[in-house]
Design a protein around this motif. Structure first.
Motif, short mmCIF file in Angstrom:
data_model
loop_
_atom_site.label_atom_id
_atom_site.label_comp_id
_atom_site.label_asym_id
_atom_site.label_seq_id
_atom_site.Cartn_x
_atom_site.Cartn_y
_atom_site.Cartn_z
N VAL A 53 0.84 -1.20 0.00
CA VAL A 53 0.00 0.00 0.00
C VAL A 53 0.87 1.25 0.00
O VAL A 53 0.51 2.28 -0.59
N GLN A 54 2.03 1.18 0.63
CA GLN A 54 2.94 2.32 0.64
C GLN A 54 3.40 2.69 -0.77
O GLN A 54 3.75 3.83 -1.03
N GLU A 55 3.41 1.70 -1.66
CA GLU A 55 3.84 1.94 -3.03
C GLU A 55 2.70 2.45 -3.91
O GLU A 55 2.92 2.75 -5.09
N ARG A 56 1.50 2.56 -3.36
CA ARG A 56 0.32 2.87 -4.17
C ARG A 56 0.49 4.17 -4.94
O ARG A 56 0.22 4.23 -6.15
N SER A 57 0.92 5.24 -4.26
CA SER A 57 1.00 6.54 -4.93
C SER A 57 2.01 6.51 -6.06
O SER A 57 1.79 7.11 -7.12
N ALA A 58 3.14 5.82 -5.86
CA ALA A 58 4.14 5.75 -6.92
C ALA A 58 3.60 5.00 -8.12
O ALA A 58 3.82 5.40 -9.28
N LEU A 59 2.90 3.89 -7.87
CA LEU A 59 2.36 3.09 -8.97
C LEU A 59 1.28 3.86 -9.73
O LEU A 59 1.22 3.82 -10.97
N LEU A 60 0.42 4.55 -9.02
CA LEU A 60 -0.65 5.29 -9.67
C LEU A 60 -0.11 6.49 -10.46
O LEU A 60 -0.76 6.97 -11.38
N SER A 61 1.08 6.96 -10.08
CA SER A 61 1.64 8.15 -10.75
C SER A 61 2.36 7.81 -12.05
O SER A 61 2.73 8.72 -12.79
N LEU A 62 2.58 6.54 -12.32
CA LEU A 62 3.30 6.15 -13.54
C LEU A 62 2.37 6.25 -14.74
O LEU A 62 1.68 5.31 -15.11
N ASN A 63 2.35 7.41 -15.35
CA ASN A 63 1.49 7.66 -16.51
C ASN A 63 2.38 7.84 -17.73
O ASN A 63 2.97 8.91 -17.92
#
Length: 405
Positions: A53-63
């Motif tokens: 879950v800590q990685e969520r923001s990084a993963l969602l930001s990969l556009n």
């Protein structure tokens, strides 16, 4: 049978199964999606889920156009799922299974797309850690690029880091003075593991460059530069052997591959540099046929680290060379998740004498070194040489005799 994933998604049809979970064709508020539902035993580990879950923001930001976008992360009871963009096409491994190798133009085009994806990820502070053909999707719905290659998209960011979460080892009683030994393990896909990972060092961006260069070598040759045999032997070759050149490859392309497969991480190109260099080479590769080389003989390695034990499998269940399940007790399917978990080799085990050269690819039709055919060819060459020497001696004697008259 359809199933609910959280409150917003419905999984309708299984697209594939792997050792880490199952990929479903699903439906969400914005239309069709791909849902990667991870194994229940992973979802039940709350520490592991917390790390993910800590990685969520990084993963969602990969556009990025060459990254399979993550739309959502679902944590619901025993469900832990990644909701991703749906890519209409197949993965690169499936294409290799059908064609064995690609034309240099197509191989370089696909690799440049993946390098672009890695450049975006590394800029965002994300290291993929498991770049391999299984994690590259080819978008058949988009117009083809150079060499007829469909656009390539990199997927499965975060999965390797999730699985690599350290297990909770039992702690000694307070005041006992006892120490719990740490068992360092290397987790990844043997054929694509950078040497620094084999030696137990942290995963930095350079490990993705090494893995991608290995994929490029495989696309050109039909086999990986250090693969073959027991996973432990593969790991050792990454550290102790230099890559053998491919017959027929353009020198500029070979020098790029060689630099990106350097043992020292600092010597490798960065992802953006690799993408730029590959696209500069592309025009010179137009119309070049596939390389005509044979896979070298697989040597027997002296060092084989202890793999995790596996249950017996039927011939249909056995994975291909080097394919070891990531999660103990799982059975790889057609997606062939090829992770393995092994102890980090010691310095003595990795020493193994001076740096050597990896298995040398053979021009198509050439005999394998040491084979009966090779020995016969050597005898024929020696016989021909003897005949030539004898003829030279006879001619020389005749000339000397004529001059003496």
């Amino acid at each position: 049978m359809a199933r609910r994933i959280g409150s917003r998604y419905t999984a309708n049809q299984v697209l594939g199964r792997g050792s880490a979970g199952t990929v479903w064709l699903g439906e969400g508020p914005r239309g069709p999606v791909a849902v990667k539902l991870l194994r229940e035993d992973l979802a039940e580990d709350r520490e592991l889920v917390g790390r993910f879950v800590q990685e969520r923001s990084a993963l969602l930001s990969l556009n990025h156009p060459h990254v399979v976008g993550v739309q959502d992360l679902v944590v619901d009871g025993t469900d832990l799922a990644l909701v991703m963009d749906l890519v209409r096409g197949t993965d690169l491994r499936t294409r290799l299974d059908h064609e064995r190798r690609l034309t240099p133009e197509a191989a370089v085009s696909i690799t440049a797309d993946v390098a672009d994806a890695l450049a975006a990820a590394h800029s965002a502070g994300v290291v993929h850690r498991d770049v391999k053909p299984e994690n590259v999707l080819l978008d058949s719905a988009a117009p083809p690029g150079p060499g007829g290659a469909p656009p390539a998209l990199l997927t499965d960011f975060g999965i390797a880091k999730l699985i690599d979460a350290p297990s909770r080892a039992p702690q000694p009683a307070a005041g006992s003075g006892a120490r719990v030994p740490s068992q360092r393990r290397v987790i990844g896909t043997p054929d694509y593991l950078a040497p620094e990972l084999v030696e137990g060092l942290p995963a930095r961006a350079a490990v993705d460059i090494y893995a991608l260069a290995t994929v490029l070598y495989e696309l050109l040759a039909g086999f990986t530069p250090f693969g073959g045999g027991h996973p432990g032997a593969v790991l050792r070759r990454h550290v102790t052997e230099t890559v053998a050149p491919l017959p027929g490859i353009p020198d500029e392309l070979w020098q790029l591959v060689l630099q990106c497969l350097a043992k020292a991480p600092a010597s490798r190109l960065r992802a953006a540099e690799m993408a730029t260099a590959l696209r500069e080479i592309l025009p010179d590769l137009k119309g070049m046929p596939r390389l005509d080389v044979d896979e070298p003989h697989e040597p027997t390695a002296a060092y084989e680290p202890d793999p995790l034990p596996e249950p017996a499998k039927t011939p249909e269940e056995r994975p291909r060379r080097g394919a070891v399940p990531l999660v103990h007790g799982s059975v790889p399917d057609s997606n062939r998740d090829t992770h393995t978990s092994m102890r980090v080799p010691s310095a003595d085990e990795l020493a193994g004498g001076p740096l050597g050269t990896a298995r040398v690819p053979r021009v198509h039709g050439a005999p394998r070194p040491g084979s009966a055919r090779a020995r016969t060819a050597a005898r024929v060459r020696r016989l021909r040489l003897a005949v030539v020497v004898a003829a030279v001696v006879v001619v020389t004697a005749a000339v000397v005799g004529w001059l003496a008259l």
